[in-house]
Design a protein around this motif. Structure first.
Motif, PDB file in Angstrom:
ATOM      1  N   LEU A  29       0.829  -1.200   0.000  1.00 31.63           N
ATOM      2  CA  LEU A  29       0.000   0.000   0.000  1.00 31.63           C
ATOM      3  C   LEU A  29       0.871   1.261   0.000  1.00 31.63           C
ATOM      4  CD1 LEU A  29      -2.774   1.360   0.168  1.00 31.63           C
ATOM      5  CD2 LEU A  29      -2.685   1.048   2.649  1.00 31.63           C
ATOM      6  N   PHE A  30       1.936   1.242   0.797  1.00 31.08           N
ATOM      7  CA  PHE A  30       2.869   2.372   0.806  1.00 31.08           C
ATOM      8  C   PHE A  30       3.478   2.571  -0.584  1.00 31.08           C
ATOM      9  CE2 PHE A  30       7.167   4.125   1.416  1.00 31.08           C
ATOM     10  CZ  PHE A  30       6.855   5.308   2.082  1.00 31.08           C
ATOM     11  N   HIS A  31       3.833   1.472  -1.226  1.00 31.29           N
ATOM     12  CA  HIS A  31       4.476   1.539  -2.542  1.00 31.29           C
ATOM     13  C   HIS A  31       3.527   2.147  -3.578  1.00 31.29           C
ATOM     14  CE1 HIS A  31       6.895   0.411  -5.999  1.00 31.29           C
ATOM     15  NE2 HIS A  31       5.848  -0.237  -6.503  1.00 31.29           N
ATOM     16  N   VAL A  32       2.280   1.641  -3.645  1.00 33.42           N
ATOM     17  CA  VAL A  32       1.355   2.140  -4.671  1.00 33.42           C
ATOM     18  C   VAL A  32       0.955   3.585  -4.396  1.00 33.42           C
ATOM     19  CG1 VAL A  32       0.489  -0.164  -5.224  1.00 33.42           C
ATOM     20  CG2 VAL A  32      -0.710   1.207  -3.526  1.00 33.42           C
ATOM     21  N   THR A  33       0.881   3.958  -3.118  1.00 28.25           N
ATOM     22  CA  THR A  33       0.541   5.343  -2.782  1.00 28.25           C
ATOM     23  C   THR A  33       1.684   6.278  -3.173  1.00 28.25           C
ATOM     24  OG1 THR A  33      -0.810   4.559  -0.930  1.00 28.25           O
ATOM     25  CG2 THR A  33      -0.207   6.884  -0.920  1.00 28.25           C
ATOM     26  N   ARG A  34       2.913   5.842  -2.912  1.00 28.86           N
ATOM     27  CA  ARG A  34       4.086   6.655  -3.272  1.00 28.86           C
ATOM     28  C   ARG A  34       4.160   6.857  -4.787  1.00 28.86           C
ATOM     29  NH1 ARG A  34       9.088   5.440  -4.904  1.00 28.86           N
ATOM     30  NH2 ARG A  34       8.733   3.215  -4.591  1.00 28.86           N
TER      31      ARG A  34
ATOM     32  N   GLY B 168      -1.843  10.465   3.114  1.00 28.33           N
ATOM     33  CA  GLY B 168      -1.839   9.008   3.193  1.00 28.33           C
ATOM     34  C   GLY B 168      -0.458   8.455   3.480  1.00 28.33           C
ATOM     35  N   LEU B 169       0.573   8.985   2.828  1.00 24.91           N
ATOM     36  CA  LEU B 169       1.946   8.520   3.046  1.00 24.91           C
ATOM     37  C   LEU B 169       2.415   8.804   4.467  1.00 24.91           C
ATOM     38  CD1 LEU B 169       3.528   9.543  -0.368  1.00 24.91           C
ATOM     39  CD2 LEU B 169       3.353   7.209   0.512  1.00 24.91           C
ATOM     40  N   LYS B 170       2.117   9.989   4.952  1.00 20.81           N
ATOM     41  CA  LYS B 170       2.531  10.339   6.315  1.00 20.81           C
ATOM     42  C   LYS B 170       1.823   9.455   7.344  1.00 20.81           C
ATOM     43  CE  LYS B 170       3.899  15.138   5.473  1.00 20.81           C
ATOM     44  NZ  LYS B 170       3.638  16.567   5.747  1.00 20.81           N
ATOM     45  N   THR B 171       0.566   9.158   7.093  1.00 24.75           N
ATOM     46  CA  THR B 171      -0.167   8.261   7.997  1.00 24.75           C
ATOM     47  C   THR B 171       0.440   6.869   7.985  1.00 24.75           C
ATOM     48  OG1 THR B 171      -2.212   9.517   7.640  1.00 24.75           O
ATOM     49  CG2 THR B 171      -2.432   7.279   8.519  1.00 24.75           C
TER      50      THR B 171
ATOM     51  N   ILE C  96       1.948   5.060  11.346  1.00 20.37           N
ATOM     52  CA  ILE C  96       1.439   3.782  11.835  1.00 20.37           C
ATOM     53  C   ILE C  96       2.469   2.675  11.631  1.00 20.37           C
ATOM     54  CG2 ILE C  96      -0.349   2.024  11.462  1.00 20.37           C
ATOM     55  CD1 ILE C  96      -2.312   4.314  10.970  1.00 20.37           C
ATOM     56  N   GLY C  97       3.221   2.767  10.542  1.00 23.59           N
ATOM     57  CA  GLY C  97       4.309   1.809  10.357  1.00 23.59           C
ATOM     58  C   GLY C  97       5.310   1.884  11.485  1.00 23.59           C
ATOM     59  N   GLY C  98       5.634   3.115  11.924  1.00 23.25           N
ATOM     60  CA  GLY C  98       6.535   3.283  13.060  1.00 23.25           C
ATOM     61  C   GLY C  98       5.971   2.666  14.329  1.00 23.25           C
ATOM     62  N   ASP C  99       4.660   2.858  14.565  1.00 27.06           N
ATOM     63  CA  ASP C  99       4.012   2.253  15.734  1.00 27.06           C
ATOM     64  C   ASP C  99       4.118   0.736  15.704  1.00 27.06           C
ATOM     65  OD1 ASP C  99       3.296   4.764  16.600  1.00 27.06           O
ATOM     66  OD2 ASP C  99       1.203   4.625  15.925  1.00 27.06           O
ATOM     67  N   ARG C 100       4.028   0.174  14.505  1.00 26.66           N
ATOM     68  CA  ARG C 100       4.029  -1.281  14.357  1.00 26.66           C
ATOM     69  C   ARG C 100       5.427  -1.860  14.178  1.00 26.66           C
ATOM     70  NH1 ARG C 100      -0.215  -3.269   9.959  1.00 26.66           N
ATOM     71  NH2 ARG C 100       0.813  -5.180  10.605  1.00 26.66           N
ATOM     72  N   GLY C 101       6.433  -0.986  14.118  1.00 25.87           N
ATOM     73  CA  GLY C 101       7.787  -1.479  13.921  1.00 25.87           C
ATOM     74  C   GLY C 101       8.104  -1.829  12.487  1.00 25.87           C
ATOM     75  N   ILE C 102       7.334  -1.296  11.540  1.00 25.03           N
ATOM     76  CA  ILE C 102       7.564  -1.533  10.117  1.00 25.03           C
ATOM     77  C   ILE C 102       8.348  -0.343   9.571  1.00 25.03           C
ATOM     78  CG2 ILE C 102       6.495  -1.866   7.863  1.00 25.03           C
ATOM     79  CD1 ILE C 102       4.031  -2.996   9.330  1.00 25.03           C
ATOM     80  N   VAL C 103       9.580  -0.580   9.163  1.00 25.77           N
ATOM     81  CA  VAL C 103      10.426   0.498   8.643  1.00 25.77           C
ATOM     82  C   VAL C 103      10.169   0.641   7.149  1.00 25.77           C
ATOM     83  CG1 VAL C 103      12.773   1.329   8.336  1.00 25.77           C
ATOM     84  CG2 VAL C 103      12.170   0.034  10.399  1.00 25.77           C
ATOM     85  N   LEU C 104       9.641   1.815   6.764  1.00 25.24           N
ATOM     86  CA  LEU C 104       9.366   2.091   5.366  1.00 25.24           C
ATOM     87  C   LEU C 104      10.518   2.882   4.763  1.00 25.24           C
ATOM     88  CD1 LEU C 104       5.633   3.039   5.807  1.00 25.24           C
ATOM     89  CD2 LEU C 104       6.513   0.893   4.893  1.00 25.24           C
ATOM     90  N   ASN C 105      10.686   2.797   3.479  1.00 26.26           N
ATOM     91  CA  ASN C 105      11.804   3.455   2.807  1.00 26.26           C
ATOM     92  C   ASN C 105      11.496   4.928   2.619  1.00 26.26           C
ATOM     93  OD1 ASN C 105      13.895   4.303   1.159  1.00 26.26           O
ATOM     94  ND2 ASN C 105      13.969   2.358   0.037  1.00 26.26           N
TER      95      ASN C 105
END
Length: 444
Positions: free
Chosen positions: A394-399, A420-423, A427-436
């Motif tokens: 979802l992050f990829h397609v939104t970016r 959407g990207l900032k959200t 939330i990725g940070g809250d979940r421990g998911i590191v996004l590029n």
């Protein structure tokens, strides 16, 4: 996710049986309401009260019948069905709950009970029931400046000791989940209250190196169990989501605590245990709390698996009830209105709602937030339980879509995608998911 029709059917069947009984029934701790015991002359003796309560709690069903204990309507049961503790509002008990408020501003259990640390009279206000009712009423729309909430805040503040909230007015026993519940309820009414941060920080300081919390600080409170660990984690996460400043260390404590919870409060097959690292009797309350806590932290598939397992092992389809637990020799067929029925209805409702969010959420489409966006809370809840793979996609397609809008000069569309990207990053940070973040810089 698979179809949840069977979960809905079981939930609604149990709820219907509860309604037939006017939500009144037995409780594991109602033994002192026995007409037989009260006529015995032993009610005035602490050790007799303690022994009798344990006998009723642990004894066979015929002993309860012999003891003549009436079915009771419990405010905490009503609160759970009203949506307390992050649940789903299924019934409208607002008037009933307001009517049950004591003159001191709190709420209590409809039975007298004896703990090792203190004795509570029938109906006496305590931190837990009060906190659940406050949570339920505010989830149902009651304003924080309503007189009902003002009286509740006065009672909760009176429970303050040196750094924590006590369970009951005449006791100084420190129980971590109790103090945290009182802090959360007070936060809902008066978030600026200075006592709240102190209570939260004390719970954080009480966390052990392995990530666990003992039940409390007294010698007989040193045990670690699944459903109270779930309470603590859920409440800390609610404080984190509230975004209050000054509460340092929530992320670290939640991460360590959730790691312990998953490693020690579930068995090798992924099913919940009543006590950390200990096989044996599985309490239905621990099962219910595990379903809700797993949903809260994004493990919805695991929560649904446990819900299915609970229906297979603990649900009596003929009577429409959940059993109290599961032992080495099969189910414990006792039935409790609050402890089993209400908690399982509460848990099933949460997993039903969370899976419905996932099913309705399309991670193949770019995430856009208008401003304001009435659907934001539901979208954020769906993001929190989305699988990590779908989250990253979802992050990829939104970016990619944001890059297209930036190139085309469509700034209005770009702003919605940027939100959407900032959200997603938050939330990725809250979940421990590191996004590029570096690759997404063009959109941010």
């Amino acid at each position: 996710m698979a179809n949840n029709a069977h979960l809905v059917a079981v939930r609604d069947r149990v709820l219907a049986e509860m309604a037939k009984a006017d939500v009144a029934g037995a409780d594991p701790f109602d033994g002192l309401e026995s007409r037989l015991f009260r006529k015995s002359g032993l009610m005035g003796f602490r050790m007799a009260r303690l022994a009798w309560l344990q006998a009723i709690k642990r004894g066979p069903g015929w002993l309860r019948s012999l003891a003549m204990i009436p079915p009771l309507r419990n405010g905490k049961t009503l609160a759970l069905l009203q949506g307390a503790a992050g649940g789903v509002g299924l019934c409208d008990f607002r008037a009933d709950l307001v009517a049950l408020q004591n003159d001191d501003g709190g709420w209590g259990y409809p039975f007298a009970w004896q703990a090792r640390a203190f004795y509570a009279k029938r109906g006496q206000s305590n931190a837990i029931v009060t906190s659940f009712v406050v949570d339920a009423l505010m989830a149902a729309g009651m304003a924080d400046d309503d007189p009902v909430m003002g009286r509740a805040a006065v009672f909760l503040s009176r429970l303050w000791r040196d750094g924590f909230f006590a369970y009951i007015d005449h006791s100084d026993a420190e129980v971590h989940n109790v103090s945290l519940w009182a802090a959360w309820a007070l936060h809902r009414i008066d978030p600026a209250n200075r006592l709240i941060g102190s209570a939260v920080n004390r719970v954080l300081a009480a966390q052990k190196p392995d990530g666990s919390w003992a039940y409390g600080t007294r010698s007989h409170h040193r045990f670690i169990d699944g459903f109270h660990t779930g309470y603590v984690l859920d409440l800390l996460d609610r404080f984190r989501r509230a975004g209050d400043g000054g509460m340092v260390g929530l992320d670290k404590a939640i991460g360590r605590g959730y790691g312990f919870y998953r490693a020690k409060c579930f068995d090798g097959d992924g099913f919940p245990q009543s006590f950390a690292g200990r096989d044996g009797y599985v309490d239905c309350h621990a099962v219910a709390q595990s379903i809700a806590s797993l949903c809260r932290f994004g493990a919805v598939a695991e929560a649904k698996r446990i819900a299915d397992w609970a229906i297979e092992t603990l649900f009596d389809a003929n009577r429409g009830v959940f059993y109290a637990g599961l032992g080495r020799f099969g189910p414990d067929r006792r039935v409790y209105m609050r402890w089993t029925q209400a908690w399982m209805v509460w848990a099933l409702s949460i997993v039903i709602e969370k899976t419905a969010m996932i099913d309705a959420f399309d991670p193949t489409m770019p995430l856009i937030f208008s401003h304001p966006d009435p659907a934001r809370p539901a979208k954020e809840d769906a993001l929190r339980v989305l699988s990590e793979g779908a989250f990253r996609e979802l992050f990829h397609v939104t970016r990619i879509e944001a890059q297209k809008m930036r190139a085309s000069g469509d700034m209005e569309a770009l702003y919605g995608l940027t939100r959407g990207l900032k959200t997603l990053q938050r939330i990725g940070g809250d979940r421990g998911i590191v996004l590029n973040a570096r690759r997404s810089k063009v959109a941010l």
